[in-house]
Design a protein around this motif. Structure first.
Motif, PDB file in Angstrom:
ATOM      1  N   LEU A 179       3.593   2.613   0.367  1.00  0.00           N
ATOM      2  CA  LEU A 179       2.399   1.929   0.374  1.00  0.00           C
ATOM      3  C   LEU A 179       2.288   1.633  -1.281  1.00  0.00           C
ATOM      4  CD1 LEU A 179      -0.230   1.280   1.769  1.00  0.00           C
ATOM      5  CD2 LEU A 179      -1.383   3.213   0.527  1.00  0.00           C
ATOM      6  N   LEU A 180       2.746   2.308  -2.025  1.00  0.00           N
ATOM      7  CA  LEU A 180       2.699   1.915  -3.521  1.00  0.00           C
ATOM      8  C   LEU A 180       3.708   0.767  -3.901  1.00  0.00           C
ATOM      9  CD1 LEU A 180       1.907   5.264  -5.145  1.00  0.00           C
ATOM     10  CD2 LEU A 180       0.702   3.254  -5.618  1.00  0.00           C
TER      11      LEU A 180
ATOM     12  N   ILE B  43       1.588   6.596  12.355  1.00  0.00           N
ATOM     13  CA  ILE B  43       1.515   7.589  11.513  1.00  0.00           C
ATOM     14  C   ILE B  43       0.855   8.720  11.938  1.00  0.00           C
ATOM     15  CG2 ILE B  43       1.224   8.478   9.117  1.00  0.00           C
ATOM     16  CD1 ILE B  43       2.008   5.517   8.016  1.00  0.00           C
TER      17      ILE B  43
ATOM     18  N   GLN C 144      -1.917  -4.378   2.361  1.00  0.00           N
ATOM     19  CA  GLN C 144      -2.673  -4.214   1.287  1.00  0.00           C
ATOM     20  C   GLN C 144      -2.752  -5.188   0.243  1.00  0.00           C
ATOM     21  OE1 GLN C 144      -4.986  -2.133   1.234  1.00  0.00           O
ATOM     22  NE2 GLN C 144      -5.811  -1.995  -0.800  1.00  0.00           N
TER      23      GLN C 144
ATOM     24  N   ALA D 207       5.172   7.389   3.438  1.00  0.00           N
ATOM     25  CA  ALA D 207       4.433   6.371   3.563  1.00  0.00           C
ATOM     26  C   ALA D 207       3.400   5.965   2.265  1.00  0.00           C
ATOM     27  CB  ALA D 207       3.634   6.604   4.875  1.00  0.00           C
ATOM     28  N   SER D 208       3.158   7.012   1.754  1.00  0.00           N
ATOM     29  CA  SER D 208       2.357   6.873   0.591  1.00  0.00           C
ATOM     30  C   SER D 208       3.104   6.297  -0.562  1.00  0.00           C
ATOM     31  CB  SER D 208       1.867   8.228  -0.254  1.00  0.00           C
ATOM     32  OG  SER D 208       1.271   8.742   0.788  1.00  0.00           O
TER      33      SER D 208
ATOM     34  N   LEU E 219       2.062  -1.470   5.768  1.00  0.00           N
ATOM     35  CA  LEU E 219       0.790  -1.238   5.148  1.00  0.00           C
ATOM     36  C   LEU E 219       0.748  -1.700   3.822  1.00  0.00           C
ATOM     37  CD1 LEU E 219      -0.234   2.138   6.851  1.00  0.00           C
ATOM     38  CD2 LEU E 219      -1.346  -0.084   6.999  1.00  0.00           C
TER      39      LEU E 219
ATOM     40  N   GLY F 138      -0.754   2.596  10.694  1.00  0.00           N
ATOM     41  CA  GLY F 138      -1.311   3.846  10.211  1.00  0.00           C
ATOM     42  C   GLY F 138      -1.697   4.518  11.530  1.00  0.00           C
TER      43      GLY F 138
ATOM     44  N   ILE G  47      -3.188  -3.900  10.301  1.00  0.00           N
ATOM     45  CA  ILE G  47      -3.464  -2.480   9.404  1.00  0.00           C
ATOM     46  C   ILE G  47      -3.598  -1.191  10.683  1.00  0.00           C
ATOM     47  CG2 ILE G  47      -4.027  -2.822   7.145  1.00  0.00           C
ATOM     48  CD1 ILE G  47      -6.776  -2.899   8.184  1.00  0.00           C
ATOM     49  N   VAL G  48      -4.297  -1.542  11.733  1.00  0.00           N
ATOM     50  CA  VAL G  48      -4.331  -0.512  12.752  1.00  0.00           C
ATOM     51  C   VAL G  48      -3.028  -0.014  13.342  1.00  0.00           C
ATOM     52  CG1 VAL G  48      -5.364   0.015  14.767  1.00  0.00           C
ATOM     53  CG2 VAL G  48      -6.573  -1.540  13.077  1.00  0.00           C
TER      54      VAL G  48
ATOM     55  N   ALA H 275      -7.551  -5.934   5.260  1.00  0.00           N
ATOM     56  CA  ALA H 275      -8.605  -5.315   5.385  1.00  0.00           C
ATOM     57  C   ALA H 275      -9.769  -6.224   5.292  1.00  0.00           C
ATOM     58  CB  ALA H 275      -8.959  -4.147   4.884  1.00  0.00           C
TER      59      ALA H 275
END
Lengths: 346, 471
Positions: free
Chosen positions: B407-408, B446, B426, B403-404, B422, B443, B439-440, B431
């Motif tokens: 996310l990038l 996860i 982002q 996920a990280s 996400l 995440g 976004i809720v 947000a």
């Protein structure tokens, strides 16, 4: 004795760092060379534009000569292994060259300047968060270990499991949604307001900006820590000498801090520092969410702009810090563990 | 170890496991997830979401940034939800302009306070089609939407959206009723057609917009003679009313249905998490056993390699790797394995060192058993159960790693993962713009996934570790 142990460990750390950087250079050799060639080409083009009153043919030969010269300088004409080695040595000595796009706040394109600008910002955020995490984690872990299986222990263990797989950066997004969008209490990101205030207001402003990242880190950080502290302390508390200490009527606090903590200290320190190191490596993503201009945020920027030299430099810096953390860990461990400190048998 | 042994040990384990409440919760959630993955098409509101996640036209009928439909329960003014009407009623009528016509009509019962964002008609056409489109309102007024004219079609898609194609006509309708000033203050570009169509006809209809509830009839009138000779067709008609609120989890700014994305991402999260942790823990366990059993130079060399891998910060290296090589999901999984097998090595090695000295290993050796026989028959079966807890506990971090990376923006673009959702959130500043439904859920899923495996892992850990099971 400890002196030799420390020296050996530090040298080992340096060697490991060098080895990892060598592997990385091997892995990313092609793309690094490509970027360097493009950079040389750009440089020659710019320099040749500054030449005045010369014949076109001369410019052509000047360009090829200059390109050859630069390629020789960066050793791009040498055999493969030598190029890799040269690059690895450059990385290890933090001789990282220029970035392709990213600039430091003063407009400098040196990668090392950009990195050194970001480093303190990461350090300030994470060391302060780490201290608070450690404090809460150890206290809570001790409390849990004192009354295992009781309500406090059970509820906190349950929460630990719930937050076990929660990404820090997601919590960061949620807190931004809550405290920035809904309640408008904190700024959404950055280290300082613009324009930056001075004097005491500067410190307050910095703290105000640090609040939300800190809260995020702390909210998720101490649970796992307290769980591990509990397990280690609990296993020590079951030893016979603790029972005999209690039987002798030694006050409970003294038993806990004097007897238990002393022998639980080496594994505790290991676990604490390892988990903090782990959280820092995970915080790479986290910094980007708060646009906190540290090393983690630099990864975001470098990935988005495809700035290979900065990416490689950042990797070298992070690996160095990680390696430093591991060495530091072993040094403390050696200091706390009497077998190593006084040179007894391990 | 025979099958009987395995079943016996499993029964024993299950007896202990049954008493761990959190473990049972974890098992329940995991089974539920597996059911959802197997029967995925049943749960997907948009069946073709796999492969169409980045296809803009697939999502064009949705509304952008729509909150979930259940938000209506908490708001005073109810918003129209997304509806699709199929199977029009087909009648033969007389039209004053066209003469005899074939009419396809959809009836829509409008009972909200805030109108839909768009009314879109879809059809498949062949040959030449001329059609008159209109909406009859509950108050008897008819809003003429305009004319559809298409020729040389071969089963082509026809799309007629009120929002873009009927702006002028809607404004014309408003001009009949609205006050002089309000018309002077607006023009056909600034007026929203659905606002006009679904408001009471009054002098203040452009500002106040009192909603007119009741039955609306959307008619498509095609001259009868066009359809007679069989070379011209109009089939598969449907009408989509794009709601202000949509689905179980709303939509993102690119009009994608988030619930479909989340469900489609579930299988990837499970797959990535399970396959990576199972393989890497197995490698780690075998590595530890071999290192301990062989000892000597092998042990030294293997310990050194282990130490090298421990000293590498995983996430940064993964980021740089994926940024440079732009890998597919398979390469990401392989590199995750390469960096995460180190987890169980240390514990397994020290346990294996103990087992190595046990008398039954000595006995096996004396009977002439080979190294590998001892490793696989006598050591691995004892140490593998311990590794199950390790597997479960390393799933969450694997999911978070993937996920990280996503996310990038470094994920595999051919699949849907929660991290990628996400990433888009982002990038669009979800947000800061209050798009919480974007976004809720990803995440949260996860986190729930992590929680599930933590429950399982901690429960197994309690049962299997540290007591080494001896015969």
């Amino acid at each position: 004795m400890y002196k030799w142990y420390a020296l050996k460990r530090i040298l080992r750390g340096v060697f490991m760092f060098a080895l990892i950087m060598f592997i990385m250079s091997l892995l990313f050799n092609q793309v690094s060379e490509q970027t360097q060639r493009t950079q040389i080409f750009e440089q020659v083009k710019q320099e040749s534009m500054r030449l005045k009153d010369v014949k076109p043919e001369y410019i052509e030969t000047w360009r090829t000569n200059r390109t050859d010269q630069l390629i020789k300088l960066y050793r791009l004409d040498r055999p493969y292994m030598e190029r890799v080695l040269f690059r690895a040595v450059n990385t290890i000595t933090f001789n990282l060259g220029d970035s392709t796009l990213i600039k430091s706040s003063k407009g400098d394109k040196k990668v090392i300047v950009i990195l050194l600008e970001a480093l303190p910002k990461t350090m300030i955020l994470f060391t302060s968060a780490a201290l608070v995490q450690m404090l809460i984690g150890v206290t809570l872990g001790l409390k849990k270990a004192q009354k295992p299986g009781k309500r406090l222990d059970r509820t906190t263990s349950f929460i630990t499991m719930i937050v076990f797989g929660m990404p820090t950066w997601w919590l960061a997004m949620m807190l931004i949604l809550l405290f920035v969008y809904v309640f408008k209490l904190f700024p959404s990101g950055g280290v300082n307001s613009i324009p930056t205030p001075e004097g005491i207001m500067f410190v307050l402003d910095r703290l105000w900006h640090m609040a939300l990242p800190m809260i995020t880190l702390i909210l998720l950080g101490f649970w796992g820590l307290s769980f591990v502290v509990r397990n280690i302390v609990l296993s020590v508390l079951q030893e016979d000498y603790i029972m005999s200490a209690r039987a002798r009527g030694i006050p409970e606090n003294k038993v806990l801090f004097g007897h238990t903590m002393r022998s639980a200290a080496p594994p505790l320190v290991t676990i604490i520092i390892l988990s903090l190191l782990g959280s820092i490596s995970g915080a790479i993503i986290f910094e980007g969410i708060f646009s906190w201009p540290g090393l983690g945020n630099l990864y975001w920027v470098a990935v988005q702009q495809n700035d290979i030299p900065v990416l490689m430099g950042d990797l070298a810096m992070t690996t160095g810090l990680y390696q430093g953390g591991l060495v530091f860990l072993d040094l403390i461990y050696g200091f706390l563990d009497p077998r190593i400190k006084v040179g007894g048998k391990a | 170890m025979s099958l009987k042994d395995v079943t016996y040990r499993f029964k024993e384990f299950w007896g202990d496991f049954k008493r761990e409440k959190s473990g049972l919760i974890g098992l329940g959630i995991l089974l539920l997830c597996i059911v959802v993955v197997i029967f995925e098409p049943l749960f997907l509101p948009y069946k073709d979401v796999n492969g169409n996640w980045r296809n803009i036209t697939y999502w064009q009928d949705n509304s952008p940034s729509a909150p979930p439909a259940w938000v209506n329960l908490f708001t005073k003014l109810k918003s129209a939800t997304t509806r699709q009407l199929d199977n029009p009623e087909i009648t033969d009528e007389e039209d004053p302009e066209y003469g005899p016509v074939k009419t396809y009509s959809f009836t829509y019962n409008y009972k909200y306070d805030l109108p839909p964002l768009d009314v879109i008609m879809h059809a498949k056409g062949t040959g030449m089609i001329v059609a008159l489109l209109e909406i009859e309102r509950p108050d008897g007024n008819i809003v003429k939407l305009g004319q559809l004219y298409e020729e040389n079609m071969e089963d082509s898609q026809i799309r007629y959206a009120v929002e873009t194609d009927a702006k002028a006509m809607a404004f014309e309708f408003a001009q009949q009723y609205a006050s002089y000033e309000s018309i002077a203050n607006s023009d056909s570009q600034s007026v929203k057609p659905t606002n006009v169509i679904f408001s009471q006809a009054a002098a203040d209809m452009l500002e106040k917009r009192q909603s007119l509830k009741g039955e609306y009839v959307y008619r498509i009138k095609v001259p009868a003679f066009l359809l007679e000779d069989g070379s011209n067709h109009l089939d598969d008609l449907n009408l989509v009313l794009t709601g202000r609120v949509s689905g179980i989890m709303g939509t993102d700014t690119a009009k994608r249905d988030l619930f479909s994305g989340i469900i489609a991402g579930l299988k990837w999260a499970l797959f990535i998490g399970l396959i990576t942790s199972v393989i890497s823990v197995l490698i780690g366990v075998m590595y530890g056993i071999i290192s301990a059993y062989f000892g000597g130079f092998t042990d030294t060399a293997m310990s050194f390699v282990f130490e090298l891998f421990v000293s590498i910060p995983v996430l940064p290296v993964l980021i740089v790797l994926s940024a440079i090589f732009k890998p597919s999901i398979w390469i990401i999984i392989s590199s995750l394995i390469v960096f995460s097998w180190v987890g169980p090595v240390k514990t397994v090695r020290s346990m294996a060192l103990q087992i190595k000295e046990e008398t039954y290993v000595e006995a096996a050796k004396a009977l002439g058993a080979g190294k590998w026989r001892i490793i696989f028959k006598h050591m691995a079966p004892l140490l593998l159960p311990y590794s199950f807890a390790n597997m479960a506990l390393s799933v969450p971090s694997t999911i978070v790693f993937e996920a990280s990376l996503s996310l990038l923006g470094l994920g595999d673009p051919t699949i849907i993962t929660w991290g990628q959702i996400l990433h888009d959130a982002q990038g669009a500043g979800a947000a800061l713009n209050g798009l919480w439904w974007w976004i809720v859920p990803p995440g949260l899923f996860i986190a729930v996934m992590g929680m599930t495996f933590a429950f399982l892992g901690f429960a197994m850990d309690k049962i299997l570790h540290p007591k080494l099971r001896t015969r």
